[in-house]
Design a protein around this motif. Structure first.
Motif: not given
Ligand code: ADP
Ligand code: 5GP
Length: 208
Positions: A12-15, A157-163
């Motif tokens: 996610x952007x900013x990580x 939040x949506x991006x984290x679901x792809x982890x």
């Protein structure tokens, strides 16, 4: 000549992926960064041809129609794409290439047959320790306006679901620890390919 491999990194952007990648690439020899094309405006300090190739929407669309991109996606309202010929030229000369792409781009590469079977890829998801810390980092970076920050947080939040679709998951809590972990992954992946930590092929010496 050995073939290089692809390291696909998303976060996610900013990580802190850019910060982390700069350190790992300065430290580990034989890694090249795939410079993407984007329609986003350059941030202060970003250099055309180094961080990105900054292009207009029209230029991006022309390249897309010409099939220049291995993958492309619209991320946070801008277009981003990876040049196929540039990546394959480096990999075939034995260099490992780092792709800093979003979760959509990584899913495209996983699902499509665009990467030849002879080229192996390892994917790494970098996660922030919490969404609160992610917001602190996005604000602390001081490069984005409020609207952009809120959009990037909404998408996180949506991006984290792809982890879990990635081979490796690294939490960027303490920067030094995250750097060590990503460096260790690169070295371990090279060993899997019978290569030294530097990227060269291991020469097997047998007793006379
Ligand atoms: P990304 O490339 O993932 O969007 P950046 O590398 O630009 O993120 O980092 C976002 C901000 O967070 C920067 O100000 C950076 O200095 C800071 N940062 C990166 N990693 C850490 C960390 N482990 N702890 C605290 N701050 C960090
Ligand atoms: P930023 O604008 O913060 O540099 O990047 C925003 C997002 O775009 C990040 O998730 C980054 O990984 C992603 N990105 C950068 N280049 C590419 C690319 O070529 N393809 C895709 N799909 N995403 C990219």
């Amino acid at each position: 000549m050995i073939t290089g491999k692809l390291f696909i990194l998303s976060a996610p952007s900013g990580t802190g992926k850019t910060t982390l990648l700069r350190k790992v690439m300065a430290d580990v020899p034989g890694l090249a960064f795939s410079v993407s094309h984007t329609t986003r405006s350059p941030r202060s300090g970003e250099v055309d041809g180094v961080d990105y190739y900054f292009v207009s929407r029209g230029q991006f669309e022309t390249m897309r129609e010409q099939g220049a991109f291995l993958e492309w996606a619209e991320v946070h309202g801008n277009f981003y794409g990876t040049s196929g010929p540039a990546v394959f030229a480096q990999v075939s000369s034995g260099i490992d290439v780092v792709l800093d792409i979003d979760v959509q781009g990584a899913a495209i590469l996983r699902a499509s047959a665009k990467i030849p079977a002879t080229i192996s890829a390892a994917s790494i998801f970098i996660a922030p320790p919490s969404l609160q810390e992610l917001e602190r980092r996005l604000r602390g970076r001081g490069t984005d306006n409020e609207e952009t920050i809120l959009l990037r947080l909404r998408n996180a939040g949506r991006e984290m679901q792809e982890a879990l679709a990635y081979d490796y998951l690294v939490v960027n809590d303490t920067l030094e620890q995250a750097i060590d972990t990503v460096r260790a992954i690169v070295i371990a992946e090279r060993s899997r390919g019978h290569r030294l930590p530097t990227g060269e092929a291991i020469k097997i010496v047998s007793e006379p």
